[in-house]
Design a protein around this motif. Structure first.
Motif, PDB file in Angstrom:
ATOM      1  N   GLY A 158       8.120  -0.630  -5.931  1.00 24.60           N
ATOM      2  CA  GLY A 158       8.917  -1.530  -6.674  1.00 24.60           C
ATOM      3  C   GLY A 158       9.474  -2.557  -6.026  1.00 24.60           C
ATOM      4  N   ILE A 159       9.909  -2.206  -4.737  1.00 24.46           N
ATOM      5  CA  ILE A 159      10.657  -3.356  -3.959  1.00 24.46           C
ATOM      6  C   ILE A 159       9.495  -4.424  -3.355  1.00 24.46           C
ATOM      7  CG2 ILE A 159      11.828  -3.497  -1.798  1.00 24.46           C
ATOM      8  CD1 ILE A 159      13.497  -0.936  -2.438  1.00 24.46           C
ATOM      9  N   ILE A 160       8.425  -3.625  -2.986  1.00 21.67           N
ATOM     10  CA  ILE A 160       7.689  -4.638  -2.464  1.00 21.67           C
ATOM     11  C   ILE A 160       6.935  -5.542  -3.433  1.00 21.67           C
ATOM     12  CG2 ILE A 160       5.270  -4.635  -1.198  1.00 21.67           C
ATOM     13  CD1 ILE A 160       6.036  -2.369   0.408  1.00 21.67           C
ATOM     14  N   SER A 161       6.679  -4.968  -4.498  1.00 26.61           N
ATOM     15  CA  SER A 161       6.245  -5.875  -5.623  1.00 26.61           C
ATOM     16  C   SER A 161       7.139  -6.961  -5.979  1.00 26.61           C
ATOM     17  CB  SER A 161       5.810  -4.751  -6.790  1.00 26.61           C
ATOM     18  OG  SER A 161       4.727  -4.044  -6.548  1.00 26.61           O
ATOM     19  N   LEU A 228       2.816   3.651   2.717  1.00 23.65           N
ATOM     20  CA  LEU A 228       3.999   2.829   3.122  1.00 23.65           C
ATOM     21  C   LEU A 228       4.530   3.152   4.574  1.00 23.65           C
ATOM     22  CD1 LEU A 228       5.849   3.232  -0.190  1.00 23.65           C
ATOM     23  CD2 LEU A 228       5.045   1.017   0.808  1.00 23.65           C
ATOM     24  N   ALA A 229       4.445   4.417   4.989  1.00 23.72           N
ATOM     25  CA  ALA A 229       4.881   4.760   6.233  1.00 23.72           C
ATOM     26  C   ALA A 229       3.804   4.175   7.416  1.00 23.72           C
ATOM     27  CB  ALA A 229       4.969   6.480   6.515  1.00 23.72           C
ATOM     28  N   ALA A 230       2.619   4.075   7.038  1.00 25.46           N
ATOM     29  CA  ALA A 230       1.781   3.676   7.933  1.00 25.46           C
ATOM     30  C   ALA A 230       1.743   2.180   7.977  1.00 25.46           C
ATOM     31  CB  ALA A 230       0.261   3.808   7.622  1.00 25.46           C
ATOM     32  N   SER A 231       2.294   1.349   6.826  1.00 26.30           N
ATOM     33  CA  SER A 231       2.399   0.014   6.747  1.00 26.30           C
ATOM     34  C   SER A 231       3.737  -0.730   7.425  1.00 26.30           C
ATOM     35  CB  SER A 231       2.402  -0.276   5.321  1.00 26.30           C
ATOM     36  OG  SER A 231       0.953  -0.118   4.602  1.00 26.30           O
ATOM     37  N   SER A 232       4.712   0.328   7.494  1.00 29.14           N
ATOM     38  CA  SER A 232       5.862  -0.366   7.848  1.00 29.14           C
ATOM     39  C   SER A 232       5.751  -0.877   9.271  1.00 29.14           C
ATOM     40  CB  SER A 232       6.921   1.015   8.074  1.00 29.14           C
ATOM     41  OG  SER A 232       8.064   0.472   8.658  1.00 29.14           O
ATOM     42  N   PRO A 233       6.458  -2.405   9.350  1.00 28.00           N
ATOM     43  CA  PRO A 233       6.385  -2.938  10.681  1.00 28.00           C
ATOM     44  C   PRO A 233       7.588  -2.687  11.417  1.00 28.00           C
ATOM     45  CG  PRO A 233       7.599  -4.380   8.623  1.00 28.00           C
ATOM     46  CD  PRO A 233       6.940  -2.885   8.125  1.00 28.00           C
ATOM     47  N   THR A 234       8.622  -1.528  11.052  1.00 30.60           N
ATOM     48  CA  THR A 234       9.573  -1.063  11.840  1.00 30.60           C
ATOM     49  C   THR A 234       9.696   0.051  12.261  1.00 30.60           C
ATOM     50  OG1 THR A 234      10.683  -1.139   9.680  1.00 30.60           O
ATOM     51  CG2 THR A 234      11.402  -3.041  11.044  1.00 30.60           C
ATOM     52  N   TYR A 235       9.219   1.019  11.409  1.00 27.74           N
ATOM     53  CA  TYR A 235       8.949   2.667  11.603  1.00 27.74           C
ATOM     54  C   TYR A 235       8.240   3.257  11.403  1.00 27.74           C
ATOM     55  CZ  TYR A 235      14.219   1.379  12.001  1.00 27.74           C
ATOM     56  OH  TYR A 235      15.536   0.884  12.384  1.00 27.74           O
ATOM     57  N   MET A 435      -1.223  -4.885  -3.352  1.00 23.92           N
ATOM     58  CA  MET A 435      -2.313  -4.746  -2.213  1.00 23.92           C
ATOM     59  C   MET A 435      -2.389  -6.074  -1.434  1.00 23.92           C
ATOM     60  SD  MET A 435      -3.707  -1.768  -2.659  1.00 23.92           S
ATOM     61  CE  MET A 435      -5.304  -1.832  -2.072  1.00 23.92           C
ATOM     62  N   ASN A 436      -1.879  -7.251  -2.028  1.00 24.83           N
ATOM     63  CA  ASN A 436      -2.009  -8.375  -1.479  1.00 24.83           C
ATOM     64  C   ASN A 436      -0.757  -8.490  -0.169  1.00 24.83           C
ATOM     65  OD1 ASN A 436      -4.329  -9.617  -1.969  1.00 24.83           O
ATOM     66  ND2 ASN A 436      -3.857  -9.828  -4.038  1.00 24.83           N
ATOM     67  N   ALA A 437       0.158  -7.790  -0.395  1.00 23.37           N
ATOM     68  CA  ALA A 437       1.203  -7.596   0.668  1.00 23.37           C
ATOM     69  C   ALA A 437       0.730  -7.392   2.092  1.00 23.37           C
ATOM     70  CB  ALA A 437       2.332  -6.538   0.594  1.00 23.37           C
ATOM     71  N   PRO A 438       0.961  -8.440   3.084  1.00 19.99           N
ATOM     72  CA  PRO A 438       0.146  -8.244   4.608  1.00 19.99           C
ATOM     73  C   PRO A 438       0.316  -7.205   5.053  1.00 19.99           C
ATOM     74  CG  PRO A 438       1.417 -10.309   4.115  1.00 19.99           C
ATOM     75  CD  PRO A 438       1.759  -9.444   3.032  1.00 19.99           C
ATOM     76  N   GLU A 439       1.642  -6.159   5.021  1.00 20.77           N
ATOM     77  CA  GLU A 439       1.915  -4.915   5.783  1.00 20.77           C
ATOM     78  C   GLU A 439       0.890  -3.844   4.936  1.00 20.77           C
ATOM     79  OE1 GLU A 439       5.767  -6.985   5.138  1.00 20.77           O
ATOM     80  OE2 GLU A 439       4.054  -6.855   4.137  1.00 20.77           O
ATOM     81  N   ILE A 440       0.982  -3.812   3.765  1.00 25.44           N
ATOM     82  CA  ILE A 440       0.058  -3.052   3.021  1.00 25.44           C
ATOM     83  C   ILE A 440      -1.568  -3.046   3.580  1.00 25.44           C
ATOM     84  CG2 ILE A 440      -0.925  -2.179   0.793  1.00 25.44           C
ATOM     85  CD1 ILE A 440       2.239  -1.629   1.502  1.00 25.44           C
ATOM     86  N   GLN A 441      -2.004  -4.279   3.494  1.00 27.31           N
ATOM     87  CA  GLN A 441      -3.191  -4.415   4.169  1.00 27.31           C
ATOM     88  C   GLN A 441      -3.663  -3.811   5.413  1.00 27.31           C
ATOM     89  OE1 GLN A 441      -5.205  -8.070   3.277  1.00 27.31           O
ATOM     90  NE2 GLN A 441      -5.036  -7.471   0.994  1.00 27.31           N
TER      91      GLN A 441
END
Length: 457
Positions: A158-161, A228-235, A435-441
């Motif tokens: 929800g936060i990313i959306s 989400l864990a794989a998409s995280s830019p920090t952890y 799905m269009n969030a850059p980190e998710i891609q």
């Protein structure tokens, strides 16, 4: 006198608009409503749970709302993190459908973001339950008094959306988007590998450490946690953690079929028919299974569609001869239930745990996979079983078999999937945002997912 009345009305109007979902849906005989009007009706009704009945301080979602005013421990201020993420997505639908004013929604979502920023966090993850007045962790169980990575993942969907929806808006909206961005980047996903094990763990407690010892292994409702864990830019986690942990080194796939429908994966503890239907919903409010594949599953949409159809066909077959089960009354999922003594309990309904109780969220949140079957259920419920409908939409648990029994209660985690999943069927709104969030891609690419719809190769 007239002037005084006018002043009172002008004063109350903004308060009224803030506290209630706008009644814009079909108002006539529901038997004459179109399919589109009925979908709008149930979407608006379900949103009321997260708008009208939100916890008043945090504006986040109460764990439950009971119209009969019977609350466990008499605590009405417990908020649920996962259900709050679903509620955020429901509010986005409400803005698009003009159920709630955009400006008021931004203000409310900002209150949520500020509350979450100041709430207890456990290596970045929130607990399952939080006190909506203080932000302090409320134990979900004795040892479950710390971070809950799965509930956090549902919240972060929800936060990313919300971030994606508002990131190009006006100044107030851009500030909201930045707050949401900061929240999700603070989750220490890799901490939950328990010191570098190649799997994610559900819980960590500041008191009991890793005593809960619940590794996330497929297949169940928790897939989005790995995404989400794989998409995280920090952890971030690596692909090996997904392969060894979630897929069990690829051994979680199956050639098993039911009703001549491929199951694709072994459902944890429910291999014969598949698990409760929320497994096809919770991770997929944002994660779009359309055209989605990886090296283990060739078609995630068909995986979910078959899961729902197996449940549907089981209910139509009705081997236990429950009264009412059929093509317009079906769907087994987790939620409230009727105990043998007639009291209200909770269970994960499945074909192997079927006690004659239908949770309406099961069929309604399956619209993307089974639109015809889900519409038959929706129309039957609203036109033939009005007693099963309350102030915030269909009640959580119903049973025709037990003399039209129902419990006048709601659960956030169940009510919260209805409006977003129907909207994903209608317009793909939440799917497109997430799905269009850059980190998710990037995260999907890291885990070797492919999506024909979003050109992920």
């Amino acid at each position: 006198m007239k002037k005084a009345v006018l002043i009172v009305i002008l004063f109350l109007l903004p308060l009224l608009s803030c506290e209630s979902v706008r009644p814009v849906t079909f108002k006539g005989d529901l038997r004459k409503a179109t399919d589109e009007q009925l979908m709008t009706k149930v979407q608006q009704d379900a949103l009321k749970y997260f708008w009208d009945y939100a916890e008043p301080t945090s504006k986040l979602a109460r764990e439950r709302y009971h119209e009969d005013n019977i609350y466990p421990q008499n605590n009405k201020n417990i908020i649920t993190t996962g259900g709050s993420g679903f509620g955020m997505m429901s509010i986005i639908v409400g803005i698009e459908r003009k159920f709630v004013p955009r400006k008021e929604a931004v203000q409310r979502l900002t209150t949520m973001a500020d509350f979450l920023e100041n709430s207890d966090r456990h290596h970045g993850a929130w607990s399952h339950w939080i006190n909506g007045e203080t932000g302090k962790t409320v134990p979900f169980g004795k040892k479950d008094n710390g971070g809950d990575l799965v509930e956090t993942a549902f919240l972060v969907q929800g936060i990313i959306s919300v971030r994606e929806y508002f990131k190009n808006g006006n100044q107030e909206e851009k500030i909201l988007a930045q707050k949401m961005d900061n929240l999700w980047k603070g989750v220490e996903w890799n901490w939950y590998t328990k010191g570098g094990e190649k799997t994610l763990y559900w819980h960590w407690s500041p008191t009991y450490g890793w005593d809960m010892n619940f590794p996330l292994k497929g297949y169940d409702e928790t897939l989005v946690t790995y995404i989400l864990a794989a998409s995280s830019p920090t952890y971030s986690i690596d692909a090996e953690t997904y392969d060894q942990g979630w897929t069990r080194n690829g051994t979680y796939t199956t050639n098993q079929t039911k009703y001549k429908l491929s199951m694709y994966v072994k459902h944890n503890g429910a291999e014969e028919y598949g698990g409760p239907l929320f497994w096809a919903q919770y991770s997929y409010l944002g994660l779009d299974p359309t055209g989605l594949s990886d090296q283990y599953v060739s078609n995630y949409f068909d995986l979910n569609k078959n899961h729902v159809l197996i449940d549907y066909k089981y209910c139509v077959e009705n081997p236990n001869n429950w009264a009412g089960y059929g093509s317009n009354y079906w769907g087994l999922s987790a939620g409230y239930t009727r105990n043998k003594d007639g009291s209200v309990g909770y269970t994960a309904h499945t074909p192997i745990n079927d006690n004659g109780v239908i949770n309406p969220t099961a069929a309604l949140s399956s619209f993307p996979y089974t639109p015809k079957e889900s519409m038959a259920f929706l129309r039957f419920l609203y036109t033939e079983k009005p007693e099963f409908i309350g102030s915030a939409g269909p009640y959580d648990a119903t049973s025709i078999h037990y003399d039209n029994w129902f419990t006048p209660r709601y659960l956030a985690i169940d009510q919260g999937t209805i409006s977003p999943m129907i909207e994903n069927y209608r317009t793909g709104l939440l799917w497109n945002l997430f799905m269009n969030a850059p980190e998710i891609q990037e995260g999907l690419k890291k885990l070797n997912f492919k999506s024909t719809k979003y050109n992920i190769k």
